[in-house]
Design a protein around this motif. Sequence first.
Motif, PDB file in Angstrom:
ATOM      1  N   PHE A   1      19.808  48.360  41.129  1.00 41.28           N
ATOM      2  CA  PHE A   1      21.239  48.645  41.105  1.00 41.28           C
ATOM      3  C   PHE A   1      21.922  48.031  42.317  1.00 41.28           C
ATOM      4  N   SER A   2      23.078  47.451  42.084  1.00 43.90           N
ATOM      5  CA  SER A   2      23.765  46.742  43.162  1.00 43.90           C
ATOM      6  C   SER A   2      24.261  47.715  44.218  1.00 43.90           C
ATOM      7  N   PRO A   3      24.040  47.400  45.501  1.00 42.40           N
ATOM      8  CA  PRO A   3      24.587  48.233  46.573  1.00 42.40           C
ATOM      9  C   PRO A   3      26.024  47.864  46.909  1.00 42.40           C
ATOM     10  N   ARG A   4      26.561  46.839  46.275  1.00 38.28           N
ATOM     11  CA  ARG A   4      27.885  46.333  46.631  1.00 38.28           C
ATOM     12  C   ARG A   4      28.960  46.939  45.742  1.00 38.28           C
ATOM     13  N   LYS A   5      30.113  47.124  46.295  1.00 40.22           N
ATOM     14  CA  LYS A   5      31.283  47.500  45.516  1.00 40.22           C
ATOM     15  C   LYS A   5      31.918  46.216  44.998  1.00 40.22           C
ATOM     16  N   PRO A   6      32.015  46.028  43.669  1.00 39.72           N
ATOM     17  CA  PRO A   6      32.567  44.775  43.148  1.00 39.72           C
ATOM     18  C   PRO A   6      34.027  44.605  43.535  1.00 39.72           C
ATOM     19  N   GLN A   7      34.424  43.362  43.684  1.00 44.70           N
ATOM     20  CA  GLN A   7      35.795  43.030  44.008  1.00 44.70           C
ATOM     21  C   GLN A   7      36.303  41.966  43.039  1.00 44.70           C
ATOM     22  N   VAL A   8      37.603  41.961  42.800  1.00 42.78           N
ATOM     23  CA  VAL A   8      38.193  40.940  41.953  1.00 42.78           C
ATOM     24  C   VAL A   8      37.917  39.572  42.571  1.00 42.78           C
ATOM     25  N   GLY A   9      37.391  38.654  41.765  1.00 39.56           N
ATOM     26  CA  GLY A   9      37.024  37.330  42.242  1.00 39.56           C
ATOM     27  C   GLY A   9      35.546  37.141  42.467  1.00 39.56           C
ATOM     28  N   ASP A  10      34.770  38.243  42.512  1.00 34.82           N
ATOM     29  CA  ASP A  10      33.319  38.116  42.664  1.00 34.82           C
ATOM     30  C   ASP A  10      32.715  37.399  41.460  1.00 34.82           C
ATOM     31  N   VAL A  11      31.723  36.582  41.704  1.00 32.97           N
ATOM     32  CA  VAL A  11      30.951  35.961  40.621  1.00 32.97           C
ATOM     33  C   VAL A  11      30.029  37.015  40.010  1.00 32.97           C
ATOM     34  N   VAL A  12      29.983  37.049  38.676  1.00 33.44           N
ATOM     35  CA  VAL A  12      29.106  37.992  37.975  1.00 33.44           C
ATOM     36  C   VAL A  12      28.318  37.235  36.910  1.00 33.44           C
ATOM     37  N   LEU A  13      27.157  37.792  36.549  1.00 31.81           N
ATOM     38  CA  LEU A  13      26.274  37.229  35.542  1.00 31.81           C
ATOM     39  C   LEU A  13      26.064  38.256  34.441  1.00 31.81           C
ATOM     40  N   ALA A  14      26.078  37.804  33.204  1.00 33.43           N
ATOM     41  CA  ALA A  14      25.837  38.689  32.064  1.00 33.43           C
ATOM     42  C   ALA A  14      24.558  38.264  31.367  1.00 33.43           C
ATOM     43  N   ILE A  15      23.703  39.241  31.048  1.00 40.47           N
ATOM     44  CA  ILE A  15      22.480  38.975  30.285  1.00 40.47           C
ATOM     45  C   ILE A  15      22.450  39.917  29.095  1.00 40.47           C
ATOM     46  N   GLY A  16      22.174  39.370  27.918  1.00 41.38           N
ATOM     47  CA  GLY A  16      22.095  40.165  26.701  1.00 41.38           C
ATOM     48  C   GLY A  16      21.669  39.308  25.533  1.00 41.38           C
ATOM     49  N   GLY A  17      21.915  39.818  24.326  1.00 42.55           N
ATOM     50  CA  GLY A  17      21.483  39.127  23.120  1.00 42.55           C
ATOM     51  C   GLY A  17      22.615  38.845  22.163  1.00 42.55           C
ATOM     52  N   PRO A  18      23.568  37.974  22.514  1.00 40.22           N
ATOM     53  CA  PRO A  18      24.673  37.689  21.595  1.00 40.22           C
ATOM     54  C   PRO A  18      24.167  37.098  20.282  1.00 40.22           C
ATOM     55  N   PHE A  19      24.647  37.679  19.171  1.00 39.37           N
ATOM     56  CA  PHE A  19      24.264  37.211  17.837  1.00 39.37           C
ATOM     57  C   PHE A  19      22.743  37.170  17.662  1.00 39.37           C
ATOM     58  N   GLY A  20      22.041  38.094  18.338  1.00 39.09           N
ATOM     59  CA  GLY A  20      20.596  38.182  18.214  1.00 39.09           C
ATOM     60  C   GLY A  20      19.829  37.206  19.078  1.00 39.09           C
ATOM     61  N   LEU A  21      20.512  36.426  19.919  1.00 39.74           N
ATOM     62  CA  LEU A  21      19.846  35.451  20.796  1.00 39.74           C
ATOM     63  C   LEU A  21      19.494  36.133  22.117  1.00 39.74           C
ATOM     64  N   ASP A  22      18.341  36.791  22.144  1.00 39.56           N
ATOM     65  CA  ASP A  22      17.942  37.583  23.309  1.00 39.56           C
ATOM     66  C   ASP A  22      17.855  36.728  24.566  1.00 39.56           C
ATOM     67  N   ALA A  23      18.010  37.402  25.705  1.00 40.36           N
ATOM     68  CA  ALA A  23      17.819  36.792  27.029  1.00 40.36           C
ATOM     69  C   ALA A  23      18.778  35.637  27.267  1.00 40.36           C
ATOM     70  N   THR A  24      20.010  35.787  26.781  1.00 43.16           N
ATOM     71  CA  THR A  24      21.043  34.786  27.031  1.00 43.16           C
ATOM     72  C   THR A  24      21.806  35.161  28.298  1.00 43.16           C
ATOM     73  N   ALA A  25      21.960  34.228  29.213  1.00 45.40           N
ATOM     74  CA  ALA A  25      22.662  34.460  30.483  1.00 45.40           C
ATOM     75  C   ALA A  25      23.952  33.644  30.511  1.00 45.40           C
ATOM     76  N   THR A  26      25.034  34.272  30.972  1.00 47.82           N
ATOM     77  CA  THR A  26      26.313  33.591  31.154  1.00 47.82           C
ATOM     78  C   THR A  26      26.890  33.993  32.503  1.00 47.82           C
ATOM     79  N   MET A  27      27.937  33.294  32.926  1.00 47.21           N
ATOM     80  CA  MET A  27      28.501  33.523  34.251  1.00 47.21           C
ATOM     81  C   MET A  27      30.016  33.611  34.169  1.00 47.21           C
ATOM     82  N   GLY A  28      30.619  34.396  35.065  1.00 46.77           N
ATOM     83  CA  GLY A  28      32.070  34.487  35.162  1.00 46.77           C
ATOM     84  C   GLY A  28      32.451  35.126  36.483  1.00 46.77           C
ATOM     85  N   ILE A  29      33.664  35.663  36.529  1.00 46.57           N
ATOM     86  CA  ILE A  29      34.113  36.386  37.717  1.00 46.57           C
ATOM     87  C   ILE A  29      34.672  37.736  37.310  1.00 46.57           C
ATOM     88  N   VAL A  30      34.774  38.641  38.271  1.00 44.37           N
ATOM     89  CA  VAL A  30      35.451  39.922  38.050  1.00 44.37           C
ATOM     90  C   VAL A  30      36.949  39.659  37.962  1.00 44.37           C
TER      91      VAL A  30
END
Length: 470
Positions: free
Chosen positions: A151-180
Motif C-alpha cells: 500500500f502506498s505511503p504517499r498521499k496522491p496529488q493532482v498531477g502525480d503519475v499513476v499506473l493501472a493494472i487489470g484485465g480490460p476486455f478479458g486481457l489480464d495483466a494489462t498495464a496503462t499509465m496516466g496522471i491524477v
Amino acid sequence: MTIARTFILTLALLLLAIPASRAQDPQPQSRDTFAAAIKKALPSVVGIQVLTLEPVEETSPFFNHPAALNGAEPQKTRTRRSGSSGSGVIAMATKDTGLIITNFHVIQDAERIGVRLTDGRAFEAHLVGRDAATDIAVLSVEAPDLKPITFSPRKPQVGDVVLAIGGPFGLDATATMGIVSNLFRSSIRYRNFEGYIQHDASINPGNSGGALLDVNGDLLGINTAIAGPTGASVGLGFAQLAGLAIKTAHQLVKYGKVRRGQIGIASTDLTQRLAAEHKIPFRQAAMVTSVVPDSPAAKAGIEVGDVIDEAGVPRDDRFLGIGESLSMVPIMSQRALETVLGINAVGDKLMLRFNRGPKTEFVGVQFAPLSNDAPTYPAPETLVRLRGLVVSELGPLNEKFGEVNGVVVTDAKPGSMAQYAGLLPGDIITHVKGHEIRKPEDLFQGADGGEIPEIRLMRGTTPIRFKLPY
C-alpha cells in the motif's frame, strides 16, 4: 488462530503500520520506464471470471389487461447462463490462503467465481462479503505462494503519475499509465459513497476491481468506474481510495457486512445564497441543517449552521491508509461529507473541522448505531391514484441499499387506492413513467398528472411493472 482472525489482524495492521515519515517522500520527477513498478505489482493483481444466472424479463400476456387491474401483474422471468470478467487485488496472504479485494459489481449475482493469477494458476474463489454502497467486495481463495499488494505511503496529488493494472476486455495483466486528474471526487453518483481518485490512465470494462498504483508499484486505489459516451475509456477513470477499500474490507471480513454508524446530522451544500444569508464567506463546503438531540454530534457541540470543510481521523486511527498520522480530507459538498460519514462503523472516531462565524474549531465524534426510525412520507391527498401510500427513503439498514435506487413502501392503508393497486410494505419503487426514483418527491411528482403512470418496483428479487388503476 483462525483464518478470519488472521485476516482481521492483518487488515488492522495495514491501517496502522504505514510509517508517517514516508508520507512526504517526493515522487520522482522523471523516469524512462516504470517496468520495475509494474513487475512488483503484477503478481498481486488477479483476473476474475464470473458465472451468473441472469434473469430475463418477459411481459405477461395479461399485462394491463382489464382483468388484472385489481393488482400488479408481475413480469415473467426466466434465467440464462452468462459470464463476465473483472479484476482484483490480493490484499493479504497466509501460507495457503489469500484475501482479494474487488468491486461489488464484478461479482454481483455470481453463481461461481474463478480467479486467475499472472503465473497461470487458476482457483475457485468464495465470497466473504460485499457492500454495494461503496462497490467493494472481498473474496477468499485457497492457494499457496500468493503475493499481497503493498500500500502506498504517499498521499496522491493532482498531477502525480499513476499506473493501472487489470484485465480490460478479458486481457489480464494489462498495464496503462496516466496522471491524477482530481481527488476525492464524490459527485458522479455512481454509488452512495464515493471518494474517488479521478485519473486518465486507460481503463475499460474488465479493469473493475484492479489496481491503481503510484510510480513505485504501491496501491493508491481500486479502479471502479469510467465515464464517457461509449462505455470505453475517454480518460475519465475513477478509483476508490485504497484506505476506503481496506476499511470496508475489514468490516466485511469481521462481520460479513458493513455495520455503518451515524453521528446524527443532516447537511446541504453551502451555496452562495446560504453564505449571504448567514453572512459568512462562500466556499465549497457542507452546512449542517439539523442535529438530532442527544446524538454524538449534539454531545460534541455541533450546531445547525456550522460549516464543515474538513474531516479526518485521530492520530491512532488512520482509516484512509494514505500514510499521514492525521489525514484530513477536504469536505467540498454534502456528498463528500456523506461519504466520509458513510464508511465509518459503530464505535469509529472522526474529527471534524468546522466554522461557526469567524471561528474555526475541531471536534471529535464517535459513531453510534443507526436508528430504525426513518422519516415517513405519506402521499398527498390530492394524489388520488396513490392515496393511502406511505413511503420512506431507502436507507443503509435496508438490504437493497446501494444496489438499487428508490423509495420503500412502509404502508398501503386498508381500503386505499394504494392497496387496490397491489402495493405492499417492503416494495421498493424504482421508476415512474420511466424516470428513476431517488426520493419521495420524485415519486409523488411523477405519479401526478393526467396520464396513467407506469410504476416499476422490486418485490424481493422480483421486478414488477404495472400501471396504476383509474
